[in-house]
Motif scaffolding. Structure first.
Motif, PDB file in Angstrom:
ATOM      1  N   ARG A  53      19.181  48.610 -33.851  1.00 43.72           N
ATOM      2  CA  ARG A  53      20.281  48.997 -34.737  1.00 43.72           C
ATOM      3  C   ARG A  53      21.640  48.667 -34.127  1.00 43.72           C
ATOM      4  O   ARG A  53      22.594  48.345 -34.836  1.00 43.72           O
ATOM      5  CB  ARG A  53      20.196  50.493 -35.056  1.00 43.72           C
ATOM      6  CG  ARG A  53      19.049  50.869 -35.981  1.00 43.72           C
ATOM      7  CD  ARG A  53      19.218  52.284 -36.509  1.00 43.72           C
ATOM      8  NE  ARG A  53      19.227  53.283 -35.457  1.00 43.72           N
ATOM      9  CZ  ARG A  53      18.131  53.868 -34.955  1.00 43.72           C
ATOM     10  NH1 ARG A  53      16.923  53.537 -35.440  1.00 43.72           N
ATOM     11  NH2 ARG A  53      18.226  54.774 -34.005  1.00 43.72           N
ATOM     12  N   LEU A  54      21.717  48.749 -32.800  1.00 45.83           N
ATOM     13  CA  LEU A  54      22.968  48.450 -32.118  1.00 45.83           C
ATOM     14  C   LEU A  54      23.146  46.961 -31.843  1.00 45.83           C
ATOM     15  O   LEU A  54      24.197  46.539 -31.351  1.00 45.83           O
ATOM     16  CB  LEU A  54      23.034  49.222 -30.792  1.00 45.83           C
ATOM     17  CG  LEU A  54      23.095  50.749 -30.888  1.00 45.83           C
ATOM     18  CD1 LEU A  54      23.008  51.370 -29.499  1.00 45.83           C
ATOM     19  CD2 LEU A  54      24.370  51.197 -31.593  1.00 45.83           C
ATOM     20  N   GLY A  55      22.124  46.194 -32.120  1.00 44.66           N
ATOM     21  CA  GLY A  55      22.207  44.763 -31.842  1.00 44.66           C
ATOM     22  C   GLY A  55      22.090  44.438 -30.364  1.00 44.66           C
ATOM     23  O   GLY A  55      22.554  43.377 -29.912  1.00 44.66           O
ATOM     24  N   ALA A  56      21.467  45.338 -29.600  1.00 46.07           N
ATOM     25  CA  ALA A  56      21.303  45.136 -28.152  1.00 46.07           C
ATOM     26  C   ALA A  56      19.911  44.597 -27.852  1.00 46.07           C
ATOM     27  O   ALA A  56      18.935  44.942 -28.532  1.00 46.07           O
ATOM     28  CB  ALA A  56      21.520  46.451 -27.404  1.00 46.07           C
ATOM     29  N   ALA A  57      19.813  43.757 -26.850  1.00 44.99           N
ATOM     30  CA  ALA A  57      18.506  43.283 -26.402  1.00 44.99           C
ATOM     31  C   ALA A  57      17.706  44.464 -25.871  1.00 44.99           C
ATOM     32  O   ALA A  57      18.269  45.410 -25.307  1.00 44.99           O
ATOM     33  CB  ALA A  57      18.675  42.218 -25.324  1.00 44.99           C
ATOM     34  N   PHE A  58      16.400  44.420 -26.022  1.00 40.65           N
ATOM     35  CA  PHE A  58      15.541  45.516 -25.566  1.00 40.65           C
ATOM     36  C   PHE A  58      14.477  44.980 -24.630  1.00 40.65           C
ATOM     37  O   PHE A  58      13.818  43.977 -24.915  1.00 40.65           O
ATOM     38  CB  PHE A  58      14.873  46.201 -26.766  1.00 40.65           C
ATOM     39  CG  PHE A  58      13.906  47.294 -26.376  1.00 40.65           C
ATOM     40  CD1 PHE A  58      14.364  48.512 -25.915  1.00 40.65           C
ATOM     41  CD2 PHE A  58      12.533  47.077 -26.463  1.00 40.65           C
ATOM     42  CE1 PHE A  58      13.477  49.517 -25.548  1.00 40.65           C
ATOM     43  CE2 PHE A  58      11.633  48.072 -26.096  1.00 40.65           C
ATOM     44  CZ  PHE A  58      12.110  49.301 -25.642  1.00 40.65           C
ATOM     45  N   HIS A  59      14.318  45.649 -23.496  1.00 42.12           N
ATOM     46  CA  HIS A  59      13.299  45.289 -22.514  1.00 42.12           C
ATOM     47  C   HIS A  59      12.627  46.574 -22.049  1.00 42.12           C
ATOM     48  O   HIS A  59      13.304  47.594 -21.832  1.00 42.12           O
ATOM     49  CB  HIS A  59      13.912  44.561 -21.323  1.00 42.12           C
ATOM     50  CG  HIS A  59      14.710  43.351 -21.698  1.00 42.12           C
ATOM     51  ND1 HIS A  59      14.162  42.093 -21.801  1.00 42.12           N
ATOM     52  CD2 HIS A  59      16.020  43.213 -22.023  1.00 42.12           C
ATOM     53  CE1 HIS A  59      15.095  41.237 -22.158  1.00 42.12           C
ATOM     54  NE2 HIS A  59      16.224  41.887 -22.302  1.00 42.12           N
ATOM     55  N   SER A  60      11.332  46.538 -21.881  1.00 43.05           N
ATOM     56  CA  SER A  60      10.622  47.746 -21.463  1.00 43.05           C
ATOM     57  C   SER A  60       9.561  47.417 -20.426  1.00 43.05           C
ATOM     58  O   SER A  60       9.097  46.278 -20.320  1.00 43.05           O
ATOM     59  CB  SER A  60       9.966  48.437 -22.669  1.00 43.05           C
ATOM     60  OG  SER A  60       8.933  47.627 -23.209  1.00 43.05           O
ATOM     61  N   ALA A  61       9.197  48.432 -19.674  1.00 41.18           N
ATOM     62  CA  ALA A  61       8.132  48.319 -18.678  1.00 41.18           C
ATOM     63  C   ALA A  61       7.407  49.651 -18.645  1.00 41.18           C
ATOM     64  O   ALA A  61       7.963  50.700 -19.009  1.00 41.18           O
ATOM     65  CB  ALA A  61       8.703  47.980 -17.303  1.00 41.18           C
ATOM     66  N   ARG A  62       6.180  49.641 -18.203  1.00 37.65           N
ATOM     67  CA  ARG A  62       5.366  50.858 -18.187  1.00 37.65           C
ATOM     68  C   ARG A  62       4.882  51.124 -16.770  1.00 37.65           C
ATOM     69  O   ARG A  62       4.498  50.200 -16.045  1.00 37.65           O
ATOM     70  CB  ARG A  62       4.176  50.718 -19.127  1.00 37.65           C
ATOM     71  CG  ARG A  62       3.295  51.969 -19.232  1.00 37.65           C
ATOM     72  CD  ARG A  62       2.207  51.766 -20.270  1.00 37.65           C
ATOM     73  NE  ARG A  62       1.228  52.836 -20.278  1.00 37.65           N
ATOM     74  CZ  ARG A  62       1.357  53.981 -20.943  1.00 37.65           C
ATOM     75  NH1 ARG A  62       2.447  54.192 -21.667  1.00 37.65           N
ATOM     76  NH2 ARG A  62       0.405  54.914 -20.902  1.00 37.65           N
ATOM     77  N   TRP A  63       4.932  52.395 -16.387  1.00 38.56           N
ATOM     78  CA  TRP A  63       4.366  52.809 -15.099  1.00 38.56           C
ATOM     79  C   TRP A  63       2.934  53.252 -15.334  1.00 38.56           C
ATOM     80  O   TRP A  63       2.688  54.239 -16.034  1.00 38.56           O
ATOM     81  CB  TRP A  63       5.201  53.938 -14.498  1.00 38.56           C
ATOM     82  CG  TRP A  63       4.709  54.375 -13.145  1.00 38.56           C
ATOM     83  CD1 TRP A  63       4.184  53.585 -12.174  1.00 38.56           C
ATOM     84  CD2 TRP A  63       4.687  55.702 -12.614  1.00 38.56           C
ATOM     85  NE1 TRP A  63       3.850  54.328 -11.058  1.00 38.56           N
ATOM     86  CE2 TRP A  63       4.149  55.632 -11.307  1.00 38.56           C
ATOM     87  CE3 TRP A  63       5.084  56.941 -13.120  1.00 38.56           C
ATOM     88  CZ2 TRP A  63       3.986  56.752 -10.506  1.00 38.56           C
ATOM     89  CZ3 TRP A  63       4.926  58.057 -12.314  1.00 38.56           C
ATOM     90  CH2 TRP A  63       4.381  57.960 -11.022  1.00 38.56           C
ATOM     91  N   GLU A  64       2.018  52.545 -14.722  1.00 40.39           N
ATOM     92  CA  GLU A  64       0.604  52.832 -14.916  1.00 40.39           C
ATOM     93  C   GLU A  64       0.024  53.728 -13.824  1.00 40.39           C
ATOM     94  O   GLU A  64      -1.180  53.938 -13.761  1.00 40.39           O
ATOM     95  CB  GLU A  64      -0.189  51.513 -14.949  1.00 40.39           C
ATOM     96  CG  GLU A  64       0.232  50.564 -16.055  1.00 40.39           C
ATOM     97  CD  GLU A  64      -0.175  51.045 -17.446  1.00 40.39           C
ATOM     98  OE1 GLU A  64      -0.881  52.065 -17.529  1.00 40.39           O
ATOM     99  OE2 GLU A  64       0.225  50.402 -18.423  1.00 40.39           O
ATOM    100  N   GLY A  65       0.900  54.268 -12.961  1.00 38.45           N
ATOM    101  CA  GLY A  65       0.399  55.081 -11.869  1.00 38.45           C
ATOM    102  C   GLY A  65       0.111  54.214 -10.649  1.00 38.45           C
ATOM    103  O   GLY A  65       0.585  53.076 -10.565  1.00 38.45           O
ATOM    104  N   PRO A  66      -0.654  54.708  -9.670  1.00 40.00           N
ATOM    105  CA  PRO A  66      -1.325  56.019  -9.667  1.00 40.00           C
ATOM    106  C   PRO A  66      -0.329  57.171  -9.540  1.00 40.00           C
ATOM    107  O   PRO A  66       0.701  57.035  -8.891  1.00 40.00           O
ATOM    108  CB  PRO A  66      -2.247  55.936  -8.456  1.00 40.00           C
ATOM    109  CG  PRO A  66      -1.563  54.977  -7.529  1.00 40.00           C
ATOM    110  CD  PRO A  66      -0.901  53.959  -8.418  1.00 40.00           C
TER     111      PRO A  66
END
Length: 395
Positions: A53-66
């Motif tokens: 909605r803001l027109g910003a690029a989006f990047h994500s990452a996930r922490w899988e543990g342990p």
């Protein structure tokens, strides 16, 4: 900008968006999914949609543990910073904004009083992730703002946010601090002690740090961390004893924080403690061609051919070529065992890394960032230019 979806980061991302538009800058939203809450995927999608909605690029990452049985908040914080740094470097960003407020400062002080070793928030500081965060700074523009005021602003603007139930889980120190401070205790803005005195501290292309004997303990502690390539500062009692010996004029050699300190009449020399390899294991790292890799927390290397690994010189010096032996002979003896060398899968080599790869010692840049010598984004020019002959970088 790091955006969790909570009120503080949501308020800042809207403010940052307005600033970016007004100044012709691009804004990237970075989100880390810790996977600790069953709704974390929903939170991810909400932040993604807000960025759109803001027109910003989006990047994500996930922490899988342990996930550790104890110390989960600290582990999650470390994982978050590492992933934020990796995403920022991948898109070429040099500054990460975070939504910390004056309330976070007050909560941190409460936790410190309860025995926590949590550090003090500063408005401008290097990324705590290492080596992932090399060359990156964190900017916290809201340290002078109260969380309640930001929430009032969001409500007036019709913007909602995510409430993380972990914030009220008293198993965690941060939640206990929030509860203890819920009566409206003052959340003072921290005094910005940005830098330890760093006069006379320098690092060369081999990662050797030199400092005057009157270097203050906090700067010395950070210098030891940098020389050792790690992230954990030395314990206060051990640092105090070391400082006392230096102040007394004693000449000696001591190991601390993965580093070796050589105190002489002409000052202090801090280098990697090669004996640490015997205790913790030798760092050997495969080098994919054309990709920068950080080795031992002290050097960034890039090779053009496949099949190379990097390892310490210790135990391999006798097999160096004549030219490499001549180069090593010009380096202080205490430095030599921890120099990087290249070996092949078929055990070809060793070759001094500066002879066969493009190499950058990270110590000088890390010192500049950590000791407060970089005051502004425009000053983030730590990167050396690679030499075309593959030898030591131009300083």
């Amino acid at each position: 900008m790091a955006v969790s979806g909570g009120s503080d980061s949501v308020a800042l991302v809207h403010l940052a968006h307005e600033w970016a538009v007004a100044h012709g800058r691009s804004l990237a939203v970075l989100h880390v999914d810790h996977g600790l809450n069953p709704d974390s995927r929903v939170w991810h999608d909400r932040v993604r949609d807000m960025a759109a909605r803001l027109g910003a690029a989006f990047h994500s990452a996930r922490w899988e543990g342990p996930w550790p049985e104890t110390g989960l908040p600290a582990a999650a914080r470390s994982a978050r910073h590492a992933r934020l740094a990796e995403m920022a470097r991948a898109i070429g960003a040099r500054v990460i904004l975070t939504g910390h407020t004056a309330d976070d400062v007050a909560e941190g002080r409460w936790m410190q009083a309860e025995g926590s070793t949590l550090g003090t928030l500063r408005d401008w500081s290097p990324s705590p992730a290492w080596p992932e965060g090399r060359g990156l700074m964190l900017l916290r523009p809201l340290l002078g703002e109260r969380r309640a005021a930001l929430r009032d602003w969001l409500k007036a603007a019709g913007v909602d946010w995510i409430e993380d139930p972990a914030n009220t889980d008293i198993r965690y120190g941060r939640s206990r601090a929030r509860r203890a401070l819920a009566d409206g205790a003052e959340a003072a803005v921290p005094q910005q002690d940005r830098s330890a005195s760093s006069d006379g501290i320098s690092a060369d292309q081999w990662g050797v740090i030199r400092a005057p004997r009157d270097t203050e303990p906090r700067a010395l502690a950070f210098g030891l961390v940098v020389a050792g390539g790690g992230v954990r500062p030395p314990r206060g009692d051990r640092l105090a004893r070391l400082s006392e010996r230096i102040a007394a004029g004693e000449n000696f050699t001591a190991g601390l924080a993965g580093a070796r300190l050589v105190a002489g009449t002409d000052g202090l020399m801090l280098v990697r403690e090669a004996g640490d390899y015997r205790r913790r294991g030798e760092p050997v790292l495969d080098l994919p061609p054309g990709v920068e890799a950080a080795w031992d927390g002290r050097f960034a290397l890039r090779v053009d051919e496949a099949g190379w690994r990097v390892a310490p010189l210790a135990g391999r010096a006798a097999r160096l070529g004549r030219e490499d032996r001549a180069v090593v002979a010009g380096v202080p003896a205490a430095v030599r065992p921890a120099l990087p060398v290249l070996i092949r899968d078929d055990e070809t080599g060793p070759v001094l890394a500066q002879s066969g790869a493009r190499v950058e010692a990270l110590a000088a840049c890390r010192l500049a960032l950590g000791l407060g010598q970089v005051k502004h984004e425009a000053d983030l020019k730590c990167r050396r230019e690679w030499r075309t002959d593959g030898r030591a970088p131009i300083l």
